[in-house]
Design a protein around this motif. Structure first.
Motif, PDB file in Angstrom:
ATOM      1  N   ARG A 185      14.894 -59.749 -36.811  1.00  0.00           N
ATOM      2  CA  ARG A 185      14.901 -61.194 -37.039  1.00  0.00           C
ATOM      3  C   ARG A 185      16.269 -61.674 -37.514  1.00  0.00           C
ATOM      4  NH1 ARG A 185      12.483 -62.594 -33.630  1.00  0.00           N
ATOM      5  NH2 ARG A 185      12.918 -64.685 -34.388  1.00  0.00           N
ATOM      6  N   GLN A 218      21.279 -66.966 -32.801  1.00  0.00           N
ATOM      7  CA  GLN A 218      20.936 -68.384 -32.733  1.00  0.00           C
ATOM      8  C   GLN A 218      22.074 -69.249 -33.270  1.00  0.00           C
ATOM      9  OE1 GLN A 218      17.299 -69.315 -34.753  1.00  0.00           O
ATOM     10  NE2 GLN A 218      17.047 -71.283 -33.718  1.00  0.00           N
ATOM     11  N   GLU A 268       7.673 -65.220 -30.488  1.00  0.00           N
ATOM     12  CA  GLU A 268       8.325 -65.134 -31.800  1.00  0.00           C
ATOM     13  C   GLU A 268       8.760 -66.504 -32.317  1.00  0.00           C
ATOM     14  OE1 GLU A 268       8.814 -61.153 -29.824  1.00  0.00           O
ATOM     15  OE2 GLU A 268       9.034 -63.247 -29.211  1.00  0.00           O
ATOM     16  N   PRO A 315      15.218 -60.815 -27.630  1.00  0.00           N
ATOM     17  CA  PRO A 315      14.803 -59.540 -28.231  1.00  0.00           C
ATOM     18  C   PRO A 315      13.357 -59.610 -28.745  1.00  0.00           C
ATOM     19  CG  PRO A 315      16.929 -60.260 -29.091  1.00  0.00           C
ATOM     20  CD  PRO A 315      16.350 -61.423 -28.360  1.00  0.00           C
ATOM     21  N   SER A 316      12.651 -58.508 -28.608  1.00  0.00           N
ATOM     22  CA  SER A 316      11.271 -58.419 -29.088  1.00  0.00           C
ATOM     23  C   SER A 316      11.024 -57.051 -29.697  1.00  0.00           C
ATOM     24  CB  SER A 316      10.270 -58.664 -27.954  1.00  0.00           C
ATOM     25  OG  SER A 316      10.183 -60.031 -27.642  1.00  0.00           O
ATOM     26  N   THR A 344      19.819 -66.790 -26.307  1.00  0.00           N
ATOM     27  CA  THR A 344      19.719 -65.327 -26.407  1.00  0.00           C
ATOM     28  C   THR A 344      18.847 -64.881 -27.576  1.00  0.00           C
ATOM     29  OG1 THR A 344      21.796 -65.338 -27.656  1.00  0.00           O
ATOM     30  CG2 THR A 344      21.913 -64.885 -25.287  1.00  0.00           C
ATOM     31  N   HIS A 345      18.685 -65.715 -28.593  1.00  0.00           N
ATOM     32  CA  HIS A 345      17.855 -65.325 -29.734  1.00  0.00           C
ATOM     33  C   HIS A 345      16.381 -65.233 -29.357  1.00  0.00           C
ATOM     34  CE1 HIS A 345      17.419 -69.714 -29.691  1.00  0.00           C
ATOM     35  NE2 HIS A 345      16.313 -69.556 -30.408  1.00  0.00           N
ATOM     36  N   PHE A 357      24.278 -58.280 -30.737  1.00  0.00           N
ATOM     37  CA  PHE A 357      22.925 -58.087 -31.276  1.00  0.00           C
ATOM     38  C   PHE A 357      22.810 -56.726 -31.949  1.00  0.00           C
ATOM     39  CE2 PHE A 357      18.881 -55.913 -30.628  1.00  0.00           C
ATOM     40  CZ  PHE A 357      18.027 -56.730 -31.353  1.00  0.00           C
ATOM     41  N   CYS A 378      18.533 -61.814 -34.548  1.00  0.00           N
ATOM     42  CA  CYS A 378      18.222 -62.978 -33.705  1.00  0.00           C
ATOM     43  C   CYS A 378      18.735 -64.272 -34.342  1.00  0.00           C
ATOM     44  CB  CYS A 378      16.708 -63.058 -33.470  1.00  0.00           C
ATOM     45  SG  CYS A 378      16.070 -61.762 -32.385  1.00  0.00           S
ATOM     46  N   GLN A 379      18.600 -64.376 -35.658  1.00  0.00           N
ATOM     47  CA  GLN A 379      19.121 -65.562 -36.341  1.00  0.00           C
ATOM     48  C   GLN A 379      20.647 -65.647 -36.204  1.00  0.00           C
ATOM     49  OE1 GLN A 379      17.628 -65.151 -40.319  1.00  0.00           O
ATOM     50  NE2 GLN A 379      15.508 -65.568 -39.724  1.00  0.00           N
TER      51      GLN A 379
END
Length: 783
Positions: free
Chosen positions: A333, A340, A134, A352-353, A348-349, A314, A336-337
């Motif tokens: 996304r 970050q 990603e 996740p997938s 940690t960002h 999250f 995740c941002q």
């Protein structure tokens, strides 16, 4: 899903990685590059530091960590390891050998009209799969990075993603697993907020003190098998990878379930609507691949162990995205941002997938509330473009007239096929001065017509005891040698009781009448010969019924003939007296008058050319009429007919100029008489007289109105289709319904004199459905 789909398969053979890009339509690229040992070493180093830095992980349950913040130098080491790993990863993927692949992706992104493309990425071994794909800035150097969505997908999938489309509010099944050393409070609150805000209905199932092991497993399997169905499955707790059983989840202290054990129940849930699974737990690669292989649309997992607090934060951010109707990809996304930006949670960002089934659209929460539901009805860009074009077409008068012309041809075919043509008992005897009459009777002058010849025809009509005679000629030009004799003839015939209706040429309220003294001052009626033309030039035609411009204007010639002519007891009566007012069908409706201001002809009545002309009139050349005996079969119905003397198709016929009395032949008329490419005005007046006598007034429903109605219905079908799906039986039912409605519209035309547009409304519905199908074809399959 609004992204075009391309597929990238990455496989490894020894120290070589093979990249195979499939962009559809025969466009594919394959490249091989060396897999650097340094990349694996940097990954292993990063993973080791990641495991040392985070405690209270949601992996195999064990003693709770102290919760102390790790030393600052360890956080810095992890951040540095992340930078080194991502730099090496980016350097590897920036290899010159992969330039054609990256270029192809960038070109696809730029050519996709501003919409993103979905890059479905699959790896053939777990070591490759663990890499942070990603984070790949594919297309960055071409300015297309933001237009490429990297989505993971298993390399092999056995089951399709087809599932029941549930209606109503979202349903979420939340399995709260073993909480040893963990805290699920934030997840509970986030899910309850969805329920409180009526975004979703949430059911919790999980371990409770004193609950037997088998009882908990039964509760979980029974909940999964709920016949109502679920949209989302959520699991919080400990989990681990298992190579052969597709992962393991811990549901209570000392109790666990293999995903392979849950497959039958998950398959039932998938068939009843389950699309998304979210595993807010550790090491979920095997879980994701197993569930997508089962047919689930999307699965969210953590590829690595995850800290308890990180998992909670999250999920909170992820749920906010879903609740705001972001797609599942956008929600992940944005979460995740957020991670970050939290410096206390380095790396940690990257964990996740999102795994997706290639045949499924990206999940998006159904709107709730009135405003949200109304947003579903907002047209897409292509729908708006298509609808705008159809609205413009339906507002163009020449397009409407062309459609009416073709529709009446279909009505003529339908009448003929169903035997609904009126009996061939013509109302009008059309005595036409044609080229043969001019030649045989040596008529001079022809333009304007010799009044002496008209006098002979009127005398013959009186001799044959015609109940009423119409004269479709404007006698406003002097002919000194015959005017006096013609005047004497008309006065004599009127005095003898011959009903006579003479044509005048009207422009608004100003009418050009015959010369003074040609007709007696009483006993003669005048009617406007004007016709409403649907086109100009050589193709001009008349499809609209002429109506009164004002209460002072002269009534139409054909109406006067129909009104004053003979009628049987079975026929409706009508009044021609101005004092009693004009009939409603002779006056434009308020909507019709309003439409004139917009250049439209809404509800303006039409001439019905779908009727066989043999049922409307019978033609008789003027020279034959002069020679016909009263006992002739041609005159056997004259006592119940209107006799109209009118020009035939000779070159000099016309009021303003020669040849002005020729009109384009409607297609419906040509169905009955294919040899007539043009028709004289007298034939049109005959149709008008027939229509007024029988009160047959075809009212066209505006195309624009039905296009807008069809757009509303079509959008509803598209929304229904997206929520519930459309199987073969529903499609067959729709096609059958459209066919029945089309036939119904044909019958409504005949039975109720209403023209329901078919082509443009059907095109509107077809456009909406086609756009939806194309969208699925493009986004739901490899293109």
């Amino acid at each position: 899903m609004s992204a075009k789909r391309v597929f990238l398969r990455i496989s490894q053979a020894d120290q070589t990685c093979i990249f195979f890009l499939d962009a559809g339509q025969g466009r594919s690229i394959q490249r091989s590059i060396h897999y650097p040992a340094s990349l694996k070493n940097l990954y292993d180093n990063w993973r080791a530091l990641y495991g040392r830095f985070y405690r209270d992980l949601r992996g195999r349950p064990g003693p709770s960590g102290t919760g102390d913040v790790p030393p600052e130098d360890l956080r810095v080491q992890l951040a540095q390891a992340e930078v080194l790993l991502l730099n090496e990863f980016d350097t590897w993927l920036s290899h010159a050998e992969l330039l054609p692949l990256r270029t192809q992706l960038a070109e696809l992104a730029k050519a996709n009209g501003g919409e993103p493309i979905a890059l479905f990425l699959s790896c053939d071994n777990i070591d490759l799969e663990r890499l942070p794909w990603e984070a790949w800035d594919v297309g960055q150097q071409f300015g297309a990075a933001q237009s490429i969505q990297i989505i993971r997908s298993p390399i092999n999938i056995r089951y399709s993603a087809k599932t029941l489309q549930r209606q109503g509010r979202l349903r979420i099944l939340a399995i709260m697993g073993d909480d040893t050393g963990l805290d699920f409070q934030n997840e509970y609150e986030a899910l309850k907020a969805l329920k409180t805000n009526k975004v979703a209905d949430v059911q919790f199932v999980g371990w409770q003190e004193g609950l037997a092991e088998n009882d908990l497993k039964d509760r979980i399997t029974q909940a999964l098998s709920d016949v109502v169905g679920w949209d989302i499955l959520f699991f919080a707790g400990h989990s681990n990878e298992t190579e052969l059983s597709q992962g393991r989840i811990f549901i209570a202290p000392g109790q666990s379930l293999l995903i392979s054990e849950l497959r039958p129940f998950l398959k039932q849930a998938q068939q009843r609507g389950l699309k998304v699974a979210i595993f807010n737990s550790c090491s979920g690669l095997n879980i994701a691949e197993g569930l997508v292989d089962l047919g689930l649309s999307q699965v969210v997992v953590m590829r690595e162990p995850i800290h308890n607090q990180v998992a909670q934060e999250f999920f909170l951010q992820f749920v906010k995205g879903l609740a705001s109707e972001q797609t599942i990809h956008a929600s992940l996304r944005s979460a995740c941002q957020y991670l970050q930006g939290r410096l206390k949670f380095p790396s940690t960002h990257l964990v996740p997938s999102l795994y997706c089934h290639p045949d499924a659209p990206l999940f998006q929460a159904r709107p709730v509330g009135t405003r949200a539901k109304l947003r579903q009805w907002k047209p897409t860009v292509w729908e708006a473009i298509g609808l705008t074009g159809l609205v413009v077409l339906s507002s163009l008068l020449n397009v409407q007239q062309a459609l009416i012309d073709r529709r009446q041809w279909v009505q003529a075919v339908y009448r003929d096929a169903t035997g609904q043509t009126p009996a061939p008992k013509p109302l009008v005897l059309l005595v036409q001065i044609d080229s043969d009459s001019i030649k045989n009777n040596r008529i001079e002058p022809v333009w304007p017509i010799n009044k002496g010849y008209l006098g002979k025809l009127l005398t013959q009509a009186a001799k044959m005891q015609a109940p009423i005679v119409g004269l479709d000629y404007l006698l406003d030009r002097p002919q000194k040698e015959v005017d006096q004799s013609f005047s004497q003839t008309t006065k004599k015939l009127v005095a003898q009781g011959l009903p006579l209706v003479v044509g005048v040429d009207c422009r608004g309220e100003t009418c050009q009448k015959p010369l003074p003294d040609l007709f007696p001052s009483s006993g003669v009626h005048y009617g406007s010969m004007g016709l409403l033309l649907a086109a100009e030039g050589m193709n001009r035609s008349s499809i609209y019924v002429p109506l009164q411009d004002s209460s002072q204007s002269v009534l139409p010639l054909a109406y006067q003939l129909a009104c004053l002519g003979p009628r049987s007891a079975a026929q409706p009566s009508a009044s021609c007296q101005r004092s009693q007012g004009s009939p409603d069908w002779l006056t434009p409706s308020p909507i019709t008058r309003l439409s004139y201001g917009f250049g439209q002809m809404w509800f303006h009545p039409l001439i019905d050319y779908s009727i066989d002309p043999e049922s409307v009139y019978k033609t008789l050349p003027a020279h034959q009429f002069l020679e016909t005996l009263k006992t002739s079969p041609d005159l056997q119905d004259l006592a119940q007919q209107i006799l109209l003397i009118a020009p035939g198709l000779y070159d000099e016929a016309g009021v303003e100029h020669k040849n002005a009395d020729r009109y384009g032949t409607p297609q419906a008329f040509r169905y009955w008489q294919s040899s007539m490419d043009q028709m004289p005005g007298g034939n049109i007046h005959a149709y008008l007289a027939y229509q007024w006598r029988n009160q047959l007034f075809i009212r066209p429903i505006p195309d624009l109105w039905l296009v807008l109605l069809a757009a509303f219905i079509a959008k509803g079908l598209v929304i229904y289709r997206s929520q519930k799906g459309m199987n073969l039986y529903i499609w067959s039912g729709l096609i059958l319904s459209f066919s029945i409605i089309t036939l119904f519209s044909f019958q409504v035309y005949i039975s109720f004199q209403i023209l329901l547009p078919v082509l443009l409304p059907t095109t509107t519905i077809s456009m909406y459905i086609l756009l939806a199908v194309v969208k699925d074809a493009v986004y739901g399959k490899r293109v």
